[in-house]
Design a protein around this motif. Structure first.
Motif, mmCIF file in Angstrom:
data_model
loop_
_atom_site.group_PDB
_atom_site.id
_atom_site.type_symbol
_atom_site.label_atom_id
_atom_site.label_comp_id
_atom_site.label_asym_id
_atom_site.label_seq_id
_atom_site.Cartn_x
_atom_site.Cartn_y
_atom_site.Cartn_z
ATOM 1 N N ILE A 11 0.869 -1.172 0.000
ATOM 2 C CA ILE A 11 0.000 0.000 0.000
ATOM 3 C C ILE A 11 0.911 1.227 0.000
ATOM 4 O O ILE A 11 1.796 1.351 0.844
ATOM 5 N N ALA A 12 0.679 2.123 -0.963
ATOM 6 C CA ALA A 12 1.552 3.289 -1.123
ATOM 7 C C ALA A 12 0.931 4.563 -0.550
ATOM 8 O O ALA A 12 1.462 5.650 -0.760
ATOM 9 N N ILE A 23 -2.163 1.187 -4.656
ATOM 10 C CA ILE A 23 -1.599 -0.160 -4.520
ATOM 11 C C ILE A 23 -0.468 -0.319 -5.529
ATOM 12 O O ILE A 23 -0.629 -0.013 -6.706
ATOM 13 N N LYS A 24 0.689 -0.778 -5.042
ATOM 14 C CA LYS A 24 1.786 -1.181 -5.930
ATOM 15 C C LYS A 24 1.704 -2.704 -6.017
ATOM 16 O O LYS A 24 1.698 -3.385 -4.996
ATOM 17 N N SER A 25 1.623 -3.228 -7.235
ATOM 18 C CA SER A 25 1.526 -4.674 -7.433
ATOM 19 C C SER A 25 2.885 -5.230 -7.827
ATOM 20 O O SER A 25 3.561 -4.685 -8.695
ATOM 21 N N PRO A 38 -8.943 -11.862 0.019
ATOM 22 C CA PRO A 38 -8.315 -10.949 0.962
ATOM 23 C C PRO A 38 -6.800 -11.200 1.083
ATOM 24 O O PRO A 38 -6.350 -12.340 1.016
ATOM 25 N N LEU A 39 -6.067 -10.099 1.266
ATOM 26 C CA LEU A 39 -4.622 -10.153 1.448
ATOM 27 C C LEU A 39 -4.317 -9.913 2.920
ATOM 28 O O LEU A 39 -5.149 -9.376 3.652
ATOM 29 N N THR A 40 -3.131 -10.291 3.354
ATOM 30 C CA THR A 40 -2.758 -10.069 4.749
ATOM 31 C C THR A 40 -1.476 -9.256 4.828
ATOM 32 O O THR A 40 -0.676 -9.241 3.891
ATOM 33 N N SER A 41 -1.304 -8.588 5.965
ATOM 34 C CA SER A 41 -0.068 -7.852 6.238
ATOM 35 C C SER A 41 0.920 -8.823 6.879
ATOM 36 O O SER A 41 0.567 -9.964 7.205
ATOM 37 N N ASP A 73 -4.024 6.835 4.498
ATOM 38 C CA ASP A 73 -2.625 7.243 4.684
ATOM 39 C C ASP A 73 -1.942 6.452 5.793
ATOM 40 O O ASP A 73 -0.745 6.179 5.732
ATOM 41 N N ALA A 74 -2.700 6.074 6.816
ATOM 42 C CA ALA A 74 -2.136 5.315 7.939
ATOM 43 C C ALA A 74 -1.642 3.929 7.495
ATOM 44 O O ALA A 74 -0.827 3.310 8.166
ATOM 45 N N LEU A 75 -2.129 3.454 6.340
ATOM 46 C CA LEU A 75 -1.735 2.132 5.837
ATOM 47 C C LEU A 75 -0.515 2.192 4.916
ATOM 48 O O LEU A 75 -0.047 1.156 4.444
ATOM 49 N N ARG A 76 0.003 3.401 4.657
ATOM 50 C CA ARG A 76 1.165 3.555 3.772
ATOM 51 C C ARG A 76 2.301 2.645 4.241
ATOM 52 O O ARG A 76 2.622 2.586 5.417
ATOM 53 N N GLY A 77 2.889 1.905 3.303
ATOM 54 C CA GLY A 77 4.028 1.049 3.620
ATOM 55 C C GLY A 77 3.670 -0.370 4.027
ATOM 56 O O GLY A 77 4.562 -1.198 4.221
ATOM 57 N N VAL A 78 2.386 -0.676 4.174
ATOM 58 C CA VAL A 78 1.984 -2.038 4.538
ATOM 59 C C VAL A 78 2.264 -2.978 3.369
ATOM 60 O O VAL A 78 1.853 -2.726 2.240
ATOM 61 N N THR A 79 3.019 -4.041 3.634
ATOM 62 C CA THR A 79 3.309 -5.052 2.628
ATOM 63 C C THR A 79 2.152 -6.040 2.600
ATOM 64 O O THR A 79 1.636 -6.432 3.651
ATOM 65 N N LEU A 80 1.733 -6.422 1.388
ATOM 66 C CA LEU A 80 0.569 -7.302 1.229
ATOM 67 C C LEU A 80 0.996 -8.696 0.769
ATOM 68 O O LEU A 80 1.792 -8.835 -0.160
ATOM 69 N N TYR A 81 0.450 -9.703 1.437
ATOM 70 C CA TYR A 81 0.774 -11.100 1.144
ATOM 71 C C TYR A 81 -0.471 -11.850 0.696
ATOM 72 O O TYR A 81 -1.574 -11.572 1.166
ATOM 73 N N ALA A 82 -0.266 -12.823 -0.189
ATOM 74 C CA ALA A 82 -1.339 -13.738 -0.590
ATOM 75 C C ALA A 82 -0.922 -15.145 -0.193
ATOM 76 O O ALA A 82 0.275 -15.458 -0.125
ATOM 77 N N ASP A 83 -1.898 -16.000 0.071
ATOM 78 C CA ASP A 83 -1.594 -17.409 0.337
ATOM 79 C C ASP A 83 -1.036 -18.032 -0.930
ATOM 80 O O ASP A 83 -1.560 -17.822 -2.021
ATOM 81 N N ARG A 84 0.031 -18.807 -0.774
ATOM 82 C CA ARG A 84 0.692 -19.449 -1.902
ATOM 83 C C ARG A 84 -0.286 -20.295 -2.731
ATOM 84 O O ARG A 84 -0.194 -20.352 -3.944
#
Length: 168
Positions: A11-12, A23-25, A38-41, A73-84
């Motif tokens: 999340i940018a 969102i940066k993909s 849904p994605l997770t942090s 804005d509070a979510l800026r920098g959160v890395t997003l993960y998906a289940d493999r």
């Protein structure tokens, strides 16, 4: 972090004033990030994400429960993960970066050179950051068929034929 999750984006910050986020993909097909919601942090917080449109350098998206610019804005920098399990299977000669990190790197004579600490890409192809006991600083090994002829995920090792002088 468990090895059943793969980084798919970040999340940018806020986009606009109504709670949308940028969102940066990191997916090979950038819009596919929307398919993995849904994605997770890293900490396990779940984000239900809906891409709304393509924007410069990414996508605008709505996240369930995020209503204001300040919340976005509070979510800026959160890395997003998906289940493999949600991600596509890769051809034999392609790897998720998460699969390479932690592998032991040996030269063609069987001498241990180090361990893959990270996979970097500065625009000219992937580089394996190799850290080892005999290395003062990490070595950046170009991840090409010539330099890395064998990746054996099952045995947790990489056979490398590095350019002359790289590991001296």
């Amino acid at each position: 972090m468990s090895d059943t999750r793969i980084i798919v984006g970040a999340i940018a910050g806020a986009f606009g004033v109504h709670g949308e986020v940028r969102i940066k993909s990191f997916c090979a097909e950038p819009e596919a990030i929307g398919d993995y919601s849904p994605l997770t942090s890293e900490g396990g917080t779940e984000y239900v994400l809906t891409l709304t449109r393509a924007i410069k350098n990414g996508f605008a998206a709505e996240i369930e429960g995020v209503e204001t610019k300040e919340e976005a804005d509070a979510l800026r920098g959160v890395t997003l993960y998906a289940d493999r399990d949600q991600l596509p299977s890769l051809p034999d000669d392609e790897f998720y970066h998460a699969d390479l990190i932690g592998l032991t790197v040996l030269d063609t004579g069987g001498t241990i050179l180090g361990t893959v600490r990270n996979v970097l890409n500065h625009g000219a192809g992937d580089l394996l950051e190799v850290q080892g006991a005999d290395l003062k600083t990490p070595v950046l090994l170009p991840f090409t068929m010539k330099n890395v002829p064998t990746v054996d995920l099952a045995s947790g090792r990489i056979i490398a034929d590095p350019p002359e002088g790289l590991f001296e």
